[in-house]
Structure formats: structure tokens, C-alpha cells
Design a protein around this motif. Structure first.
Motif, PDB file in Angstrom:
ATOM      1  N   GLY A 358      -4.900   3.057   1.980  1.00 55.20           N
ATOM      2  CA  GLY A 358      -4.219   4.310   2.283  1.00 55.20           C
ATOM      3  C   GLY A 358      -3.373   4.776   1.111  1.00 55.20           C
ATOM      4  O   GLY A 358      -3.659   4.486  -0.060  1.00 55.20           O
ATOM      5  N   GLU A 401       0.579   3.636   5.421  1.00 54.30           N
ATOM      6  CA  GLU A 401      -0.617   3.922   6.210  1.00 54.30           C
ATOM      7  C   GLU A 401      -1.358   2.658   6.597  1.00 54.30           C
ATOM      8  O   GLU A 401      -1.971   2.581   7.659  1.00 54.30           O
ATOM      9  N   LYS A 405      -1.828   1.970  10.622  1.00 55.94           N
ATOM     10  CA  LYS A 405      -3.201   2.144  11.074  1.00 55.94           C
ATOM     11  C   LYS A 405      -3.534   1.161  12.180  1.00 55.94           C
ATOM     12  O   LYS A 405      -4.369   1.439  13.054  1.00 55.94           O
TER      13      LYS A 405
END
Length: 415
Positions: A358, A401, A405
Motif C-alpha cells: 500500500g 494501508e 487492510k
């Protein structure tokens, strides 16, 4: 190490801190390579096995399995009298200094300027380096204040591993967000169009009577391979035909660009329809607008929203609200979702190692390798991680991220 140095050099008076600083300087400056350090160690530290008595050999045989297990799990020095103690301590000190430098460097580097971490081979040597750095991270993770700092510590540890094993790390920053680079096929076509337009300009100048050497040389190159000579009486007609031919090519190349662009747009929309239909419809309804216009006035913006939210308003609700409230009265609330370290570890375990990371640039391989993040060494690290994750809104853009996630589906009860 200080006791061993005092035995080797009794005439020198050196404190423990001074000796550690000198060793750290030698390792950071790379004055000696690994082979040279090993040779110096063998020359300076004689083997004590030959002078060991039978009484000293018995406890060594008893402690040998414990030393082997400790060396496999965590590279901690167990026996200070061992022949390889000095080299092992030097190597650990060198790795600790590299880890510290990488973490400090990562903390002061924005996300978009972080280097791109390469894929490393899943060899025993690389895994041993990851295992060696794993217990060193506990001190940094315990002092971590939020999820962003935890992510920077992990990225610094991954960068340290790459530097220790000699992996090539790209120094260029990573591009974040949507890439604005022009595709290679479009650049090639636009270069052809630019060259054709420049050639048209030179041909028009020559047709107008400009006989400078550079112009004449370009015209001759344009008619190279043909039977056209610049001294022919119909050279003006040949120039006009050549200019028209170049204009038609430019028009064909322009249509090719439009055709390729439309095809690429259709392909991206079809792929987005398969993965995220909501995002596709939003992009169709609200196309992206470039921020080239003037910025809004701050005073006008504040006055506009203050007029909407500062004044109290009494709304008269209709009878439908009571009907909805009565229908929802019998709905039982969902049980609270309890996330355990095993759940997070299982979610990370199923993730591919080298899937595209990410915004933080951290692959799943490092989450699997540095298990101290999941609280296997200290449960407070995991609890702090969960607290920060639960505070962040589920519909907000996550800063980290990679973690969110897998934490967000757990909090939403989807996994």
C-alpha cells in the motif's frame, strides 16, 4: 567482551563504553570485511578447548543443547568463553547499529519518499537475519505511540535487513496515488508527430525560397532514397506532395492515439466494473476535475457553513419515523467483535508475501517475519495496535494501508 579485552591487553585501560564505541565505529566505517574480522579473531583469541580440564568439559556438554536452541531462535550469546563469542557479538552490534540508523532514517522520511523495498530470496541466511532483528524491535515497539510510528519501525527494520544481506534498494521515491506518466506507446507516436511537424516547417521554408545550408540538408534527407533532385523544375510540386503526405500521416497518428485511448478507457472501466462497481459509477457521474481554478476564499467558506450549522433548526418529523422506530425495536444488536492476536496472525499468514504494498510500501513478508508486532514478545504492543485501529473510522482513508487492510474486515465481522 570487556573482560576478554582486559585479558588480551592488560596494559591498556579502557572502559566498557569506550570499547563499545570503538567497536561500533570500526563496524560502521567498514574498515575490515567479514573475512578479515574472522582472521583477526582467530589470531587474537586462541582456542581454549585444548586447555580445558575434564571438570570444565562436563558443564559445557550439559549446556550445549541450550546454546544450540538459543542460537536457532534468537542469536543471543550464551557462553562468553566460546571461541565464536567475539565475532558473534561484533556481528550483532553491527546489525543493531544498522537497524537503529534505518529506523531513524525512516521516521524522518515521508511516505512518498521512502525507497522501494525489493523482493528478497527465501533463503536460510535471510531468514536468520530477520530472526536476529526480531527481538531487537521489542524496545522500539514498546515505545511506539501510534500505528504510523509502528509502521515506520517495521519499514526501518525491513530496510535494515535489505542492507545487511546486500540487497539492492532503489533510492528513488515511490510514486503515490494515480500515476500521471504518459504510456510508452503514446510517447512514441507523439515523437513521430513532432518530427513530422518539424520536417513540414523546413519543407515550407525551402519552398518559400529559404536556401540556408541547414534547410537544404534537411530537404535532401527528406527525399533520400528517391529520384527527386532539388534542381528539378517540378520540385515545388514534389515539395507540396511531400508536405501533404506528412500531414496525412499526422492525422492518422492522431486518430491512432484517440483510438488507443478509448480502448484503454473501456478496458479500465470493464475491469473496475468487475472489482468495484460503486467506484465506477462515481467516476462516471462525477468526473475528475483538475484543480487549475482559483482557490476558494476562506472567509466565504467559513461564513457559508457557519450559516448552515451554527443556527439551531427545529425539524418536524413525519409519522413514518414512528413506524420505522417500531419496526426496528425488535432487532437484536450484533455481538461485539473481539479480535485476538491469533486472528490477526492468521489473516497475515494467508496474505501473499510479495503482493503489491500500500502507501507505506511494506510487503506482507515483513509482517510475517517480524512477529514481535503481533505481540508474541509483549502483549502491550498488540493492545496498543488494536486500540489505535479501533479509534480510526472504518470509512476513512487509512494511513497504514497494510495493517488496516486486514484489521478493518475483522472489525466489520467479515472474516
Amino acid at each position: 567482551m570487556h573482560r576478554l579485552f582486559a585479558e588480551l591487553e592488560p596494559s591498556l585501560t579502557v572502559t566498557e563504553q569506550n570499547l563499545a564505541d570503538r567497536v561500533r565505529y570500526i563496524l560502521r566505517s567498514n574498515i575490515f570485511d567479514v573475512a578479515e574480522l574472522e582472521r583477526l579473531r582467530r589470531e587474537a583469541v586462541p582456542s581454549s578447548d585444548e586447555n580445558a580440564t575434564a571438570e570444565d568439559a562436563a558443564p559445557q556438554m550439559v549446556e550445549q543443547p541450550a546454546n544450540v536452541d538459543a542460537a536457532v531462535n534468537t542469536p543471543v550469546v550464551v557462553d562468553s568463553n566460546d571461541d565464536g563469542t567475539v565475532a558473534q557479538e561484533l556481528e550483532l552490534e553491527h546489525m543493531r547499529s544498522i537497524l537503529e540508523e534505518a529506523i531513524v532514517e525512516t521516521r524522518s522520511t515521508p511516505l512518498e519518499n521512502r525507497p522501494r523495498l525489493p523482493r528478497i530470496a527465501l533463503s536460510k541466511r535471510n531468514r536468520a537475519v530477520v530472526r536476529a532483528l526480531n527481538p531487537m524491535l521489542v524496545t522500539y515497539l514498546e515505545a511506539s505511540r501510534d500505528l504510523c510510528e509502528t509502521d515506520s519501525i517495521l519499514f526501518g527494520a525491513a530496510l535494515a535487513v535489505c542492507r545487511i544481506i546486500g540487497a539492492k534498494v532503489s533510492t528513488a521515491g515511490r510514486a503515490t496515488g494515480h500515476s500521471s506518466a504518459i504510456p510508452a506507446w503514446r510517447r512514441r507516436i507523439e515523437e513521430r508527430i513532432a518530427k513530422a511537424r518539424a520536417l513540414i516547417g523546413r519543407l515550407i521554408c525551402f519552398r518559400s525560397g529559404n536556401n540556408r545550408p541547414r534547410i537544404v540538408r534537411t530537404v535532401r534527407m527528406a527525399f533520400a532514397g528517391t529520384n527527386v533532385s532539388l534542381s528539378q523544375p517540378d520540385i515545388t510540386q514534389k515539395l507540396t506532395e511531400r508536405i501533404d503526405d506528412l500531414k496525412q500521416r499526422i492525422a492518422a497518428w492522431g486518430k491512432r492515439i484517440r483510438r488507443y485511448t478509448e480502448r484503454s478507457t473501456r478496458f479500465n472501466q470493464n475491469r473496475l466494473f468487475q472489482s468495484d462497481q460503486k467506484r465506477l459509477y462515481e467516476s462516471l457521474e462525477r468526473p475528475m476535475v483538475s484543480g487549475t481554478g482559483p482557490a476558494p476564499n476562506q472567509a466565504d467558506t467559513v461564513a457559508f457553513w457557519r450559516g448552515l450549522w451554527s443556527e439551531p433548526v427545529n425539524h418536524s418529523e413525519g409519522p413514518w419515523t414512528e413506524v420505522v422506530a417500531s419496526q426496528c425495536a425488535g432487532i437484536t444488536l450484533m455481538d461485539p467483535v473481539i479480535i485476538t492476536p491469533d486472528d490477526v496472525a492468521e489473516a497475515v499468514r494467508r496474505a501473499p508475501n510479495w503482493k503489491s504494498p500500500g502507501l507505506d510500501g511494506l510487503h506482507h513478508y515483513w509482517l510475517k517475519g517480524f512477529m514481535s508486532t503481533l505481540g508474541s514478545y509483549d502483549g502491550r504492543v498488540y493492545e496498543r495496535l488494536m486500540e489505535e485501529a479501533m479509534k480510526s473510522p472504518l470509512n476513512a482513508e487509512p494511513v497504514n494501508e497494510t495493517f488496516h487492510k486486514y484489521l478493518k474486515p475483522f472489525m466489520q465481522g467479515k472474516l
